[in-house]
Design a protein around this motif. Structure first.
Motif, PDB file in Angstrom:
ATOM      1  N   GLY A 146       0.791  -1.215   0.000  1.00  0.00           N
ATOM      2  CA  GLY A 146       0.000   0.000   0.000  1.00  0.00           C
ATOM      3  C   GLY A 146       0.827   1.270   0.000  1.00  0.00           C
ATOM      4  O   GLY A 146       0.276   2.369   0.090  1.00  0.00           O
ATOM      5  N   GLY A 147       2.149   1.147  -0.121  1.00  0.00           N
ATOM      6  CA  GLY A 147       3.032   2.304  -0.070  1.00  0.00           C
ATOM      7  C   GLY A 147       3.399   2.830  -1.442  1.00  0.00           C
ATOM      8  O   GLY A 147       2.984   2.307  -2.479  1.00  0.00           O
ATOM      9  N   SER A 148       4.194   3.876  -1.440  1.00  0.00           N
ATOM     10  CA  SER A 148       4.660   4.506  -2.675  1.00  0.00           C
ATOM     11  C   SER A 148       5.972   5.221  -2.387  1.00  0.00           C
ATOM     12  O   SER A 148       6.505   5.148  -1.281  1.00  0.00           O
ATOM     13  CB  SER A 148       3.625   5.508  -3.196  1.00  0.00           C
ATOM     14  N   ARG A 149       6.469   5.933  -3.372  1.00  0.00           N
ATOM     15  CA  ARG A 149       7.737   6.656  -3.208  1.00  0.00           C
ATOM     16  C   ARG A 149       7.604   7.853  -2.277  1.00  0.00           C
ATOM     17  O   ARG A 149       8.605   8.402  -1.819  1.00  0.00           O
ATOM     18  CB  ARG A 149       8.254   7.116  -4.576  1.00  0.00           C
ATOM     19  N   THR A 150       6.366   8.287  -1.990  1.00  0.00           N
ATOM     20  CA  THR A 150       6.161   9.436  -1.116  1.00  0.00           C
ATOM     21  C   THR A 150       5.522   9.078   0.221  1.00  0.00           C
ATOM     22  O   THR A 150       5.455   9.933   1.108  1.00  0.00           O
ATOM     23  CB  THR A 150       5.273  10.490  -1.807  1.00  0.00           C
ATOM     24  N   CYS A 151       5.062   7.859   0.389  1.00  0.00           N
ATOM     25  CA  CYS A 151       4.344   7.477   1.616  1.00  0.00           C
ATOM     26  C   CYS A 151       5.238   7.454   2.852  1.00  0.00           C
ATOM     27  O   CYS A 151       4.733   7.408   3.977  1.00  0.00           O
ATOM     28  CB  CYS A 151       3.685   6.107   1.439  1.00  0.00           C
ATOM     29  N   TYR A 152       6.544   7.464   2.634  1.00  0.00           N
ATOM     30  CA  TYR A 152       7.489   7.462   3.752  1.00  0.00           C
ATOM     31  C   TYR A 152       8.373   8.705   3.686  1.00  0.00           C
ATOM     32  O   TYR A 152       9.544   8.682   4.063  1.00  0.00           O
ATOM     33  CB  TYR A 152       8.345   6.191   3.711  1.00  0.00           C
ATOM     34  N   SER A 153       7.798   9.806   3.230  1.00  0.00           N
ATOM     35  CA  SER A 153       8.582  11.031   3.073  1.00  0.00           C
ATOM     36  C   SER A 153       9.100  11.546   4.412  1.00  0.00           C
ATOM     37  O   SER A 153      10.143  12.201   4.466  1.00  0.00           O
ATOM     38  CB  SER A 153       7.745  12.113   2.392  1.00  0.00           C
ATOM     39  N   SER A 154       8.381  11.257   5.510  1.00  0.00           N
ATOM     40  CA  SER A 154       8.858  11.696   6.830  1.00  0.00           C
ATOM     41  C   SER A 154      10.169  11.010   7.181  1.00  0.00           C
ATOM     42  O   SER A 154      11.139  11.651   7.597  1.00  0.00           O
ATOM     43  CB  SER A 154       7.804  11.391   7.907  1.00  0.00           C
ATOM     44  N   VAL A 155      10.209   9.692   7.007  1.00  0.00           N
ATOM     45  CA  VAL A 155      11.419   8.931   7.307  1.00  0.00           C
ATOM     46  C   VAL A 155      12.542   9.324   6.357  1.00  0.00           C
ATOM     47  O   VAL A 155      13.669   9.626   6.775  1.00  0.00           O
ATOM     48  CB  VAL A 155      11.136   7.418   7.230  1.00  0.00           C
TER      49      VAL A 155
END
Length: 610
Positions: A146-155
């Motif tokens: 369910g993720g993408s290249r931006t879904c973990y932008s915080s990390v």
């Protein structure tokens, strides 16, 4: 940077098809690069000469169609999913500027935490023995289901703010909600080229519209194979093939990084398919980038591989194939791993984890017995190979805590999943533990890490005895939510609850709460183990000094009967690296709070996505 380029070795994976079209295929690589940028980024004209600087949207373009993909993944009708995302995060932008120049300065010898935000706009003197311009360590990130290249932008943005160049891959293996695959009209990577030379077939409607669309793949007759209580278990054929495709994408990502890091960024820019005229692209593309400034600015060796959930399982499989396929990976970080996706090893298997490992779990996943056992087995596998290993749990967290969703939707996570940890503090603990780990196992990068990080002593917390069950939920909610009393101060307002706890702690002990009150440590490498590992690394480095390190493109291969590569005879024959196992059968994502975030010297406007 936002980059999509044709794969150097396009091919298919497994025999899984839908409507006689291969589901799993590698045609292009899509990724974002987050990095520390030069002082003054965001001021004056943009790098391409435009009046306003561009910022990436959190929900990838085309946003309405991507929102529909999220609805399909979540099992929510698009008539509900699209308006909900439109009202919440559809127009949220990342706190990072597109295509800014990379930082050329060392941060001052003090953190922003100690000296205020102005420290982030100041230059420091190089540490003794270091060059005028820092060479940044590199990290590759693999997202979860369910993720993408931006879904973990915080990390990813946090790592960039501490001096890392971070490559966030968007996997095209059907594990994301929706992703778009572009093709040039002619030449390398075009439909005509791929169908003729890589034996990849396409739906005629896709060819007519000029781009592919990959939605989340639900396993046939077993759509909930990720659920802890699913009687049918995991769809091993699909998940194994997906990981194989992911490993190939990691190899392709390294090839792109190598081009950029060796001064050949123009080659990538010419091939880039995320520019005006292509679906999902910004009109800015890669305009205005001075590729000469990227030469020798980040490391191409001892790269950190990290991932969340299914991405953590991908990380484990890559670490098992260091010797033959990924010699440039130096260590791994697994965030809340989905252990069922990791293959079981037979006693005779030669594939073992031979790199240091950090595992950070959520409290919700800690209560999932089979997943916890799998995580422990992975840690033991690495320890048996003499690798330093740390395993810890962040108290009060749920599975989404290590993604942007807990920051964008904190009320949802606290109300429905009963998350009690402050999401920004949880992010700090994730990054803090990771930086402490990297400082221990990457002594060559000590200069930038010493200058950038604040050491809270997270990895110094003592190992606990029995497994806690403080917030263990009923069986039907295992891995999904915590069992927390309906207390407003703890669930609805976790930030306020944390502040009250800090005040009480200061009154009773004279100190604020310590990491030992926020985490549980399950396994910890001793100082002797760390020093022994460092000694082995120094010895290996000395033995290789006379030889040039082979940085050639790594093509992760799949077994001959499952793969069709470009033009028979070009490059290595494909071979499935996994088949060799002997099996036993509502805010912005990354903004810092003045009162409780660590002081990252490159954060704020100096964190950039191209």
């Amino acid at each position: 940077m936002e980059i999509e380029v044709p794969a150097e070795t396009p091919r298919t994976f497994s025999h899984i098809t839908r409507k006689k079209i291969h589901l799993l295929k590698l045609e292009t690589l899509l990724m974002c690069i987050y990095y520390p940028c030069a002082i003054g980024s965001g001021l004056g004209p943009a790098p391409d000469g435009a009046k306003k600087w561009s910022r990436q949207t959190w929900l990838p373009r085309p946003r309405f169609r991507t929102a529909k993909g999220f609805g399909i993944f979540a099992g929510v009708n698009s008539s509900i999913a699209v308006p909900y995302l439109a009202a919440t995060t559809m127009f949220t932008k990342l706190p990072a500027f597109r295509n800014a120049q990379p930082a050329t300065h060392w941060p001052p010898a003090r953190s922003a935490e100690d000296s205020g935000w102005k420290a982030k706009d100041q230059k420091g003197d190089p540490p003794p023995g270091e060059p005028e311009q820092p060479c940044f360590p590199t990290l590759i990130f693999s997202h979860g289901l369910g993720g993408s290249r931006t879904c973990y932008s915080s990390v990813c943005g946090e790592f960039a703010s501490y001096g890392f160049v971070v490559c966030a891959i968007e996997h095209r293996d059907g594990s994301g909600p929706r992703t778009y695959v572009n093709h040039p009209d002619s030449g390398e990577g075009s439909y005509e080229d791929i169908e003729a030379n890589a034996n990849i077939n396409h739906d005629p409607k896709e060819v007519e519209r000029g781009h592919g669309e990959v939605d989340y793949i639900f396993p046939k007759d077993n759509p909930l194979d990720t659920a802890p209580h699913n009687d049918k278990g995991v769809d091993t054929e699909l998940r194994k093939a997906q990981i194989q495709l992911r490993l190939a994408e990691i190899g392709e990502a390294y090839a792109v990084l190598k081009h950029i890091g060796t001064g050949n960024g123009e080659y990538i820019a010419r091939r880039n398919l995320r520019r005006k005229g292509y679906v999902g692209a910004s009109s800015r593309g890669l305009e205005g980038i001075d590729w000469g400034m990227w030469k020798d600015r980040f490391s191409l060796q001892r790269i950190t591989l990290a991932g969340h959930s299914f991405g953590a399982a991908t990380t484990v499989e890559a670490l098992r194939h260091i010797d033959h396929h990924f010699p440039w990976i130096g260590q791994g970080i697994i965030y809340d791993i989905w252990g069922a996706a990791v293959q079981k090893l037979g006693s005779e298997s030669q594939y073992r984890i031979r790199r240091p490992l950090l595992g950070v779990s959520s409290e919700a996943f800690m209560y999932w017995p089979s997943n916890n056992d799998a995580t422990s087995e992975i840690a033991e596998e690495a320890r048996n190979e003499g690798m330093p290993v740390w395993l810890l749990t962040l108290r009060g967290t749920v599975h989404l805590t290590q993604s942007d969703l807990s920051i964008l939707y904190p009320r949802m996570c606290s109300l429905y999943m009963k998350m009690t940890a402050n999401p920004k503090r949880a992010l700090d603990l994730n990054i803090g533990a990771s930086l402490e780990f990297l400082k221990k196992v990457m002594p060559d990068e000590a200069a930038i890490l010493d200058r950038a990080m604040s050491d809270e002593g997270i990895l110094d917390v003592d190992v606990i005895g029995d497994m806690p069950d403080d917030n263990k939920p009923p069986e039907e909610w295992i891995a999904v939510r915590l069992n927390v009393p309906h207390r407003v101060g703890k669930r609805i307002m976790p930030k306020l609850a944390r502040e009250i706890k800090r005040i009480r702690s200061r009154k009773t002990t004279g100190k604020e709460s310590t990491p030992s009150e926020e985490i549980w440590m399950h396994a910890k490498a001793s100082e002797d183990e760390v020093q022994a590992y460092r000694k082995r690394m120094r010895s290996q480095k000395a033995s290789k000094d006379s030889d040039s390190v082979d940085n050639s493109t790594v093509n992760v291969e799949v077994e001959e009967d499952q793969t069709h590569g470009r033009k028979e005879g070009e490059g290595k024959k494909a071979e499935n690296v996994l088949s060799s196992y002997s099996s036993d059968e509502e805010s912005q994502p990354s903004s810092k709070s003045d009162d409780e975030r660590q002081g990252a010297p490159y954060s704020g406007l100096e964190t950039v996505i191209n």
